[in-house]
Write an enzyme that holds these catalytic residues in place. Structure first.
Site, PDB file in Angstrom:
ATOM      1  N   LYS A  69       0.921  -1.493   0.052  1.00  0.00           N
ATOM      2  CA  LYS A  69      -0.102  -0.045  -0.053  1.00  0.00           C
ATOM      3  C   LYS A  69       0.798   1.131  -0.013  1.00  0.00           C
ATOM      4  O   LYS A  69       0.441   2.304  -0.529  1.00  0.00           O
ATOM      5  CB  LYS A  69      -0.981   0.159   1.169  1.00  0.00           C
ATOM      6  N   ASP A 105     -10.456   1.976   1.891  1.00  0.00           N
ATOM      7  CA  ASP A 105     -10.693   1.180   3.110  1.00  0.00           C
ATOM      8  C   ASP A 105     -11.650   2.198   4.243  1.00  0.00           C
ATOM      9  O   ASP A 105     -12.428   1.351   4.859  1.00  0.00           O
ATOM     10  CB  ASP A 105      -9.477   0.898   3.975  1.00  0.00           C
TER      11      ASP A 105
HETATM   12  P1  NDP Z   1      -0.484  -1.895  10.365  1.00  0.00           P
HETATM   13  O1  NDP Z   1       0.624  -3.108  10.354  1.00  0.00           O
HETATM   14  O2  NDP Z   1      -0.348  -0.871   9.352  1.00  0.00           O
HETATM   15  O3  NDP Z   1      -0.948  -1.561  11.871  1.00  0.00           O
HETATM   16  C1  NDP Z   1      -0.783  -2.487  12.953  1.00  0.00           C
HETATM   17  C2  NDP Z   1      -1.547  -1.748  14.216  1.00  0.00           C
HETATM   18  O4  NDP Z   1      -1.938  -2.605  15.099  1.00  0.00           O
HETATM   19  C3  NDP Z   1      -0.464  -0.589  15.017  1.00  0.00           C
HETATM   20  O5  NDP Z   1      -1.213   0.585  15.362  1.00  0.00           O
HETATM   21  C4  NDP Z   1       0.068  -1.446  15.980  1.00  0.00           C
HETATM   22  O6  NDP Z   1       0.548  -0.754  16.997  1.00  0.00           O
HETATM   23  C5  NDP Z   1      -1.234  -2.379  16.550  1.00  0.00           C
HETATM   24  N1  NDP Z   1      -1.113  -3.671  16.938  1.00  0.00           N
HETATM   25  C6  NDP Z   1      -0.424  -4.583  16.437  1.00  0.00           C
HETATM   26  N2  NDP Z   1      -0.414  -5.794  17.381  1.00  0.00           N
HETATM   27  C7  NDP Z   1      -1.002  -5.000  18.714  1.00  0.00           C
HETATM   28  C8  NDP Z   1      -1.292  -5.606  19.977  1.00  0.00           C
HETATM   29  N3  NDP Z   1      -0.707  -7.023  20.153  1.00  0.00           N
HETATM   30  N4  NDP Z   1      -1.772  -4.924  20.736  1.00  0.00           N
HETATM   31  C9  NDP Z   1      -2.136  -3.693  20.616  1.00  0.00           C
HETATM   32  N5  NDP Z   1      -1.624  -3.040  19.350  1.00  0.00           N
HETATM   33  C10 NDP Z   1      -1.388  -3.776  18.421  1.00  0.00           C
HETATM   34  O7  NDP Z   1      -1.804  -2.838   9.991  1.00  0.00           O
HETATM   35  P2  NDP Z   1      -3.056  -2.439   9.179  1.00  0.00           P
HETATM   36  O8  NDP Z   1      -3.546  -1.081   9.686  1.00  0.00           O
HETATM   37  O9  NDP Z   1      -3.025  -2.581   7.736  1.00  0.00           O
HETATM   38  O10 NDP Z   1      -4.328  -3.542   9.511  1.00  0.00           O
HETATM   39  C11 NDP Z   1      -4.878  -3.508  10.929  1.00  0.00           C
HETATM   40  C12 NDP Z   1      -6.154  -4.485  10.818  1.00  0.00           C
HETATM   41  O11 NDP Z   1      -7.307  -4.086   9.705  1.00  0.00           O
HETATM   42  C13 NDP Z   1      -5.547  -6.127  10.424  1.00  0.00           C
HETATM   43  O12 NDP Z   1      -6.306  -6.885  11.248  1.00  0.00           O
HETATM   44  C14 NDP Z   1      -6.240  -5.997   8.990  1.00  0.00           C
HETATM   45  O13 NDP Z   1      -6.235  -7.309   8.562  1.00  0.00           O
HETATM   46  C15 NDP Z   1      -7.323  -5.259   9.022  1.00  0.00           C
HETATM   47  N6  NDP Z   1      -7.936  -4.650   7.683  1.00  0.00           N
HETATM   48  C16 NDP Z   1      -9.099  -4.991   7.400  1.00  0.00           C
HETATM   49  C17 NDP Z   1      -9.540  -4.613   6.213  1.00  0.00           C
HETATM   50  C18 NDP Z   1     -11.192  -4.961   5.595  1.00  0.00           C
HETATM   51  O14 NDP Z   1     -11.225  -4.738   4.477  1.00  0.00           O
HETATM   52  N7  NDP Z   1     -11.937  -5.492   6.667  1.00  0.00           N
HETATM   53  C19 NDP Z   1      -9.024  -3.619   5.424  1.00  0.00           C
HETATM   54  C20 NDP Z   1      -7.488  -3.323   5.781  1.00  0.00           C
HETATM   55  C21 NDP Z   1      -7.066  -3.930   7.017  1.00  0.00           C
HETATM   56  P3  NDP Z   1       1.919  -0.182  17.283  1.00  0.00           P
HETATM   57  O15 NDP Z   1       1.870   0.980  16.247  1.00  0.00           O
HETATM   58  O16 NDP Z   1       1.978   0.293  18.725  1.00  0.00           O
HETATM   59  O17 NDP Z   1       2.763  -1.266  16.956  1.00  0.00           O
END
Ligand code: NDP
Length: 277
Positions: A69, A105
Protein backbone atom coordinates in the site's frame (compact mmCIF):
# COMPACT_ATOMS: atom_id res chain seq x y z
CA UNK A 1 -10.76 -8.37 -24.81
CA UNK A 2 -12.48 -7.63 -21.49
CA UNK A 3 -11.16 -4.75 -19.40
CA UNK A 4 -8.45 -5.99 -17.07
CA UNK A 5 -8.37 -5.43 -13.30
CA UNK A 6 -6.42 -7.17 -10.54
CA UNK A 7 -5.53 -7.16 -6.87
CA UNK A 8 -1.82 -7.16 -6.05
CA UNK A 9 -0.37 -8.36 -2.74
CA UNK A 10 2.03 -10.88 -1.22
CA UNK A 11 0.92 -13.38 -0.12
CA UNK A 12 -2.24 -13.20 -2.22
CA UNK A 13 -3.66 -16.73 -2.05
CA UNK A 14 -6.18 -15.71 0.66
CA UNK A 15 -7.71 -12.84 -1.31
CA UNK A 16 -11.48 -12.63 -1.75
CA UNK A 17 -11.26 -9.70 -4.21
CA UNK A 18 -11.54 -11.70 -7.48
CA UNK A 19 -14.66 -13.42 -6.12
CA UNK A 20 -16.18 -10.12 -4.94
CA UNK A 21 -15.47 -8.23 -8.19
CA UNK A 22 -16.58 -11.23 -10.25
CA UNK A 23 -19.95 -11.17 -8.44
CA UNK A 24 -20.21 -7.38 -8.89
CA UNK A 25 -19.46 -7.70 -12.64
CA UNK A 26 -22.08 -10.42 -13.02
CA UNK A 27 -24.71 -8.40 -11.19
CA UNK A 28 -24.03 -5.15 -13.07
CA UNK A 29 -23.36 -6.91 -16.43
CA UNK A 30 -19.92 -5.37 -16.81
CA UNK A 31 -17.50 -7.05 -19.19
CA UNK A 32 -14.29 -7.26 -17.18
CA UNK A 33 -11.74 -9.71 -15.88
CA UNK A 34 -10.31 -9.48 -12.35
CA UNK A 35 -7.33 -11.56 -11.31
CA UNK A 36 -4.96 -11.88 -8.33
CA UNK A 37 -1.30 -10.97 -8.83
CA UNK A 38 1.42 -12.01 -6.40
CA UNK A 39 3.66 -8.92 -6.34
CA UNK A 40 7.43 -9.33 -5.98
CA UNK A 41 8.87 -8.43 -2.56
CA UNK A 42 12.30 -7.70 -4.03
CA UNK A 43 14.39 -6.29 -5.58
CA UNK A 44 13.51 -2.69 -4.92
CA UNK A 45 11.43 -1.32 -7.76
CA UNK A 46 10.06 -4.72 -8.78
CA UNK A 47 6.57 -3.87 -7.48
CA UNK A 48 6.39 -0.73 -9.66
CA UNK A 49 7.64 -2.72 -12.66
CA UNK A 50 4.90 -5.30 -12.16
CA UNK A 51 2.26 -2.58 -12.05
CA UNK A 52 3.68 -0.91 -15.17
CA UNK A 53 3.70 -4.24 -17.03
CA UNK A 54 0.03 -4.71 -16.07
CA UNK A 55 -0.76 -1.23 -17.45
CA UNK A 56 1.22 -1.92 -20.63
CA UNK A 57 -0.93 -5.03 -21.16
CA UNK A 58 -4.07 -2.90 -21.08
CA UNK A 59 -4.79 -2.97 -17.32
CA UNK A 60 -7.42 -0.43 -16.23
CA UNK A 61 -7.16 -0.62 -12.47
CA UNK A 62 -5.74 -2.45 -9.46
CA UNK A 63 -6.53 -3.00 -5.83
CA UNK A 64 -3.50 -3.02 -3.57
CA UNK A 65 -3.13 -5.03 -0.40
CA UNK A 66 -0.36 -5.77 2.12
CA UNK A 67 2.53 -5.13 1.92
CA UNK A 68 2.34 -2.81 -1.10
CA UNK A 69 0.00 0.00 0.00
CA UNK A 70 2.91 2.39 0.64
CA UNK A 71 4.73 1.53 -2.59
CA UNK A 72 1.53 2.14 -4.53
CA UNK A 73 1.26 5.51 -2.78
CA UNK A 74 4.82 6.36 -3.80
CA UNK A 75 4.37 5.53 -7.49
CA UNK A 76 1.03 7.35 -7.99
CA UNK A 77 0.80 10.47 -10.17
CA UNK A 78 -2.33 11.75 -8.42
CA UNK A 79 -3.73 10.91 -4.99
CA UNK A 80 -7.03 11.66 -3.31
CA UNK A 81 -7.05 13.50 0.02
CA UNK A 82 -8.02 10.25 1.76
CA UNK A 83 -5.02 8.49 0.24
CA UNK A 84 -2.76 11.43 1.15
CA UNK A 85 -3.84 11.32 4.78
CA UNK A 86 -3.61 7.54 5.00
CA UNK A 87 -0.17 7.64 3.37
CA UNK A 88 -1.39 4.46 1.73
CA UNK A 89 -3.29 3.42 -1.37
CA UNK A 90 -5.70 0.52 -1.80
CA UNK A 91 -7.02 1.25 -5.30
CA UNK A 92 -5.47 2.60 -8.49
CA UNK A 93 -6.99 3.68 -11.78
CA UNK A 94 -4.89 3.88 -14.95
CA UNK A 95 -6.00 6.66 -17.25
CA UNK A 96 -4.22 8.51 -20.03
CA UNK A 97 -0.82 7.21 -18.94
CA UNK A 98 -1.36 8.35 -15.34
CA UNK A 99 -1.78 6.42 -12.12
CA UNK A 100 -4.59 7.85 -10.00
CA UNK A 101 -4.66 6.59 -6.44
CA UNK A 102 -7.37 6.24 -3.81
CA UNK A 103 -7.92 4.71 -0.43
CA UNK A 104 -11.42 3.30 0.08
CA UNK A 105 -10.74 1.31 3.27
CA UNK A 106 -12.09 4.05 5.56
CA UNK A 107 -15.16 4.87 3.55
CA UNK A 108 -15.93 1.15 3.25
CA UNK A 109 -15.70 0.83 7.02
CA UNK A 110 -17.99 3.82 7.62
CA UNK A 111 -20.55 2.49 5.14
CA UNK A 112 -20.59 -0.89 6.80
CA UNK A 113 -21.05 0.61 10.25
CA UNK A 114 -23.61 3.26 9.32
CA UNK A 115 -25.65 1.62 6.55
CA UNK A 116 -25.28 -2.12 7.00
CA UNK A 117 -25.21 -2.22 10.79
CA UNK A 118 -27.52 0.80 11.11
CA UNK A 119 -25.25 2.65 13.55
CA UNK A 120 -24.92 6.34 12.65
CA UNK A 121 -21.81 7.85 14.21
CA UNK A 122 -23.09 11.41 14.45
CA UNK A 123 -23.07 12.62 18.04
CA UNK A 124 -21.53 9.36 19.33
CA UNK A 125 -18.37 8.64 21.32
CA UNK A 126 -16.05 6.58 19.13
CA UNK A 127 -12.85 4.80 20.16
CA UNK A 128 -10.36 3.53 17.60
CA UNK A 129 -7.66 1.08 18.64
CA UNK A 130 -4.49 1.24 16.51
CA UNK A 131 -2.76 3.86 14.41
CA UNK A 132 -1.53 1.77 11.46
CA UNK A 133 -2.57 1.97 7.82
CA UNK A 134 -6.21 0.97 8.33
CA UNK A 135 -6.71 3.45 11.18
CA UNK A 136 -5.12 6.21 9.12
CA UNK A 137 -7.44 5.45 6.21
CA UNK A 138 -10.48 5.48 8.49
CA UNK A 139 -9.79 8.73 10.28
CA UNK A 140 -11.09 11.32 7.77
CA UNK A 141 -14.27 9.36 6.87
CA UNK A 142 -14.91 8.82 10.60
CA UNK A 143 -14.56 12.51 11.41
CA UNK A 144 -16.76 13.38 8.43
CA UNK A 145 -19.49 11.22 10.01
CA UNK A 146 -19.62 13.75 12.87
CA UNK A 147 -18.96 11.85 16.12
CA UNK A 148 -19.30 13.93 19.30
CA UNK A 149 -15.85 12.74 20.30
CA UNK A 150 -13.27 10.48 18.76
CA UNK A 151 -10.36 8.93 20.66
CA UNK A 152 -7.48 7.16 19.00
CA UNK A 153 -5.25 4.93 21.09
CA UNK A 154 -2.06 3.10 20.21
CA UNK A 155 0.69 1.14 21.97
CA UNK A 156 3.17 3.55 20.42
CA UNK A 157 1.31 6.63 21.61
CA UNK A 158 3.49 9.04 19.61
CA UNK A 159 2.13 7.44 16.44
CA UNK A 160 -1.44 8.11 17.58
CA UNK A 161 -0.55 11.71 18.47
CA UNK A 162 1.13 12.30 15.12
CA UNK A 163 -1.92 10.92 13.33
CA UNK A 164 -4.30 13.13 15.33
CA UNK A 165 -2.10 16.15 14.57
CA UNK A 166 -2.40 15.59 10.81
CA UNK A 167 -6.17 16.11 10.90
CA UNK A 168 -6.25 18.80 13.61
CA UNK A 169 -9.31 21.06 13.44
CA UNK A 170 -11.59 18.62 11.64
CA UNK A 171 -13.40 17.41 14.72
CA UNK A 172 -13.09 16.56 18.41
CA UNK A 173 -10.17 14.17 18.29
CA UNK A 174 -7.94 13.02 21.10
CA UNK A 175 -4.94 10.66 21.04
CA UNK A 176 -3.94 8.74 24.16
CA UNK A 177 -2.29 5.65 25.65
CA UNK A 178 -4.19 2.47 26.57
CA UNK A 179 -3.75 3.13 30.31
CA UNK A 180 -5.60 6.47 29.92
CA UNK A 181 -8.73 4.58 28.82
CA UNK A 182 -9.42 3.40 32.40
CA UNK A 183 -10.79 6.83 33.29
CA UNK A 184 -12.48 7.75 30.00
CA UNK A 185 -15.82 6.07 30.49
CA UNK A 186 -17.88 4.18 27.93
CA UNK A 187 -17.88 4.54 24.16
CA UNK A 188 -20.80 3.96 21.79
CA UNK A 189 -18.51 2.35 19.24
CA UNK A 190 -15.15 0.64 19.76
CA UNK A 191 -13.25 -0.26 16.58
CA UNK A 192 -10.30 -2.64 16.65
CA UNK A 193 -8.03 -1.37 13.88
CA UNK A 194 -4.97 -3.10 15.31
CA UNK A 195 -3.53 -6.19 13.69
CA UNK A 196 -3.49 -8.06 17.04
CA UNK A 197 -6.29 -10.44 16.00
CA UNK A 198 -4.27 -11.75 13.05
CA UNK A 199 -2.07 -13.58 15.56
CA UNK A 200 -4.75 -14.29 18.16
CA UNK A 201 -3.67 -11.30 20.30
CA UNK A 202 -5.66 -8.67 22.15
CA UNK A 203 -4.83 -4.98 22.50
CA UNK A 204 -4.67 -3.96 26.20
CA UNK A 205 -8.10 -2.35 26.19
CA UNK A 206 -10.02 -2.25 29.51
CA UNK A 207 -13.57 -3.71 29.41
CA UNK A 208 -14.81 -0.45 30.95
CA UNK A 209 -14.74 1.22 27.49
CA UNK A 210 -17.60 -0.94 26.20
CA UNK A 211 -21.21 0.06 26.43
CA UNK A 212 -23.88 -2.71 26.34
CA UNK A 213 -26.10 -0.58 24.07
CA UNK A 214 -23.08 0.22 21.88
CA UNK A 215 -21.12 -1.73 19.29
CA UNK A 216 -17.71 -3.36 18.84
CA UNK A 217 -16.22 -3.69 15.35
CA UNK A 218 -13.23 -5.87 14.46
CA UNK A 219 -11.47 -4.98 11.20
CA UNK A 220 -10.05 -8.47 10.72
CA UNK A 221 -12.54 -10.87 9.13
CA UNK A 222 -13.25 -14.56 8.83
CA UNK A 223 -11.64 -15.24 12.23
CA UNK A 224 -14.89 -15.82 14.10
CA UNK A 225 -14.96 -14.54 17.69
CA UNK A 226 -11.55 -12.86 18.07
CA UNK A 227 -10.24 -12.09 21.59
CA UNK A 228 -11.40 -8.47 21.06
CA UNK A 229 -14.93 -9.47 20.08
CA UNK A 230 -15.04 -11.98 22.93
CA UNK A 231 -14.02 -9.26 25.40
CA UNK A 232 -16.78 -7.02 24.02
CA UNK A 233 -19.36 -9.77 24.22
CA UNK A 234 -18.34 -10.61 27.80
CA UNK A 235 -18.79 -6.92 28.62
CA UNK A 236 -22.39 -7.25 27.42
CA UNK A 237 -22.05 -5.46 24.06
CA UNK A 238 -25.05 -6.38 21.94
CA UNK A 239 -23.79 -5.47 18.48
CA UNK A 240 -20.53 -7.04 17.40
CA UNK A 241 -19.23 -7.35 13.84
CA UNK A 242 -16.12 -8.26 11.91
CA UNK A 243 -14.60 -6.59 8.83
CA UNK A 244 -16.22 -8.61 6.05
CA UNK A 245 -18.70 -5.83 5.34
CA UNK A 246 -15.86 -3.30 5.19
CA UNK A 247 -14.04 -5.53 2.71
CA UNK A 248 -17.05 -5.74 0.41
CA UNK A 249 -17.96 -2.05 0.76
CA UNK A 250 -14.45 -0.82 -0.11
CA UNK A 251 -14.56 -3.13 -3.14
CA UNK A 252 -17.92 -1.62 -4.18
CA UNK A 253 -16.41 1.88 -3.93
CA UNK A 254 -13.53 0.87 -6.20
CA UNK A 255 -15.89 -0.84 -8.64
CA UNK A 256 -18.05 2.29 -8.87
CA UNK A 257 -14.94 4.48 -9.30
CA UNK A 258 -13.67 2.28 -12.13
CA UNK A 259 -16.92 1.40 -13.89
CA UNK A 260 -19.34 4.19 -12.98
CA UNK A 261 -21.92 1.74 -11.66
CA UNK A 262 -22.55 0.83 -8.03
CA UNK A 263 -23.00 -2.86 -7.29
CA UNK A 264 -25.34 -4.22 -4.64
CA UNK A 265 -23.35 -5.41 -1.62
CA UNK A 266 -25.78 -7.25 0.69
CA UNK A 267 -25.80 -10.60 -1.10
CA UNK A 268 -22.02 -10.58 -1.47
CA UNK A 269 -21.55 -9.80 2.23
CA UNK A 270 -23.96 -12.61 3.14
CA UNK A 271 -22.08 -15.01 0.92
CA UNK A 272 -18.71 -14.20 2.51
CA UNK A 273 -19.84 -13.94 6.10
CA UNK A 274 -18.36 -16.49 8.49
CA UNK A 275 -20.55 -16.73 11.62
CA UNK A 276 -18.81 -15.22 14.64
CA UNK A 277 -19.53 -18.22 16.82
P1 NDP B 1 -0.60 -2.05 10.38
O1 NDP B 1 0.50 -3.05 10.43
O2 NDP B 1 -0.47 -0.85 9.52
O3 NDP B 1 -0.87 -1.50 11.88
C1 NDP B 1 -0.94 -2.38 12.94
C2 NDP B 1 -1.50 -1.66 14.17
O4 NDP B 1 -1.81 -2.65 15.14
C3 NDP B 1 -0.53 -0.69 14.84
O5 NDP B 1 -1.25 0.41 15.34
C4 NDP B 1 0.05 -1.53 15.99
O6 NDP B 1 0.45 -0.76 17.10
C5 NDP B 1 -1.17 -2.33 16.37
N1 NDP B 1 -0.93 -3.59 17.05
C6 NDP B 1 -0.42 -4.74 16.55
N2 NDP B 1 -0.42 -5.71 17.47
C7 NDP B 1 -0.93 -5.17 18.61
C8 NDP B 1 -1.19 -5.66 19.92
N3 NDP B 1 -0.92 -6.93 20.27
N4 NDP B 1 -1.72 -4.82 20.83
C9 NDP B 1 -2.02 -3.54 20.50
N5 NDP B 1 -1.79 -3.01 19.28
C10 NDP B 1 -1.26 -3.82 18.33
O7 NDP B 1 -1.91 -2.88 10.03
P2 NDP B 1 -3.19 -2.38 9.19
O8 NDP B 1 -3.61 -1.08 9.74
O9 NDP B 1 -2.93 -2.52 7.76
O10 NDP B 1 -4.28 -3.52 9.55
C11 NDP B 1 -4.93 -3.53 10.81
C12 NDP B 1 -6.04 -4.57 10.80
O11 NDP B 1 -7.05 -4.18 9.87
C13 NDP B 1 -5.62 -5.97 10.38
O12 NDP B 1 -6.32 -6.90 11.18
C14 NDP B 1 -6.09 -6.08 8.93
O13 NDP B 1 -6.36 -7.40 8.54
C15 NDP B 1 -7.38 -5.27 9.02
N6 NDP B 1 -7.83 -4.72 7.74
C16 NDP B 1 -9.09 -5.07 7.32
C17 NDP B 1 -9.59 -4.60 6.13
C18 NDP B 1 -10.97 -4.99 5.69
O14 NDP B 1 -11.33 -4.70 4.54
N7 NDP B 1 -11.77 -5.59 6.54
C19 NDP B 1 -8.80 -3.68 5.27
C20 NDP B 1 -7.50 -3.33 5.83
C21 NDP B 1 -7.05 -3.85 7.02
P3 NDP B 1 1.96 -0.15 17.24
O15 NDP B 1 2.03 1.01 16.28
O16 NDP B 1 2.04 0.30 18.64
O17 NDP B 1 2.90 -1.26 16.87
Amino acid sequence: MSDQYAVIGNPIGHTKSPLIHGLFAEETRQDLSYTAVEGPLEPQGAFAETVRAFIANGGKGMNVTAPFKLQAFAMADERSERAELAGAVNAMKFEGGRIIAENFDGIGLVRDIERNLGLPMAGKRVLMLGAGGAARGALLPFLAAGPAEMVIVNRDVEKAKALAATVGGRGALLACAYRDLETMGRFDLVVNATSASLTGGLPPVPPSVFSPEGAAYELAYGKRLTPFLRLARNAGVRTIADGVGMLVEQAAEAFDWWRGVRPETRTVINRLTVPLD
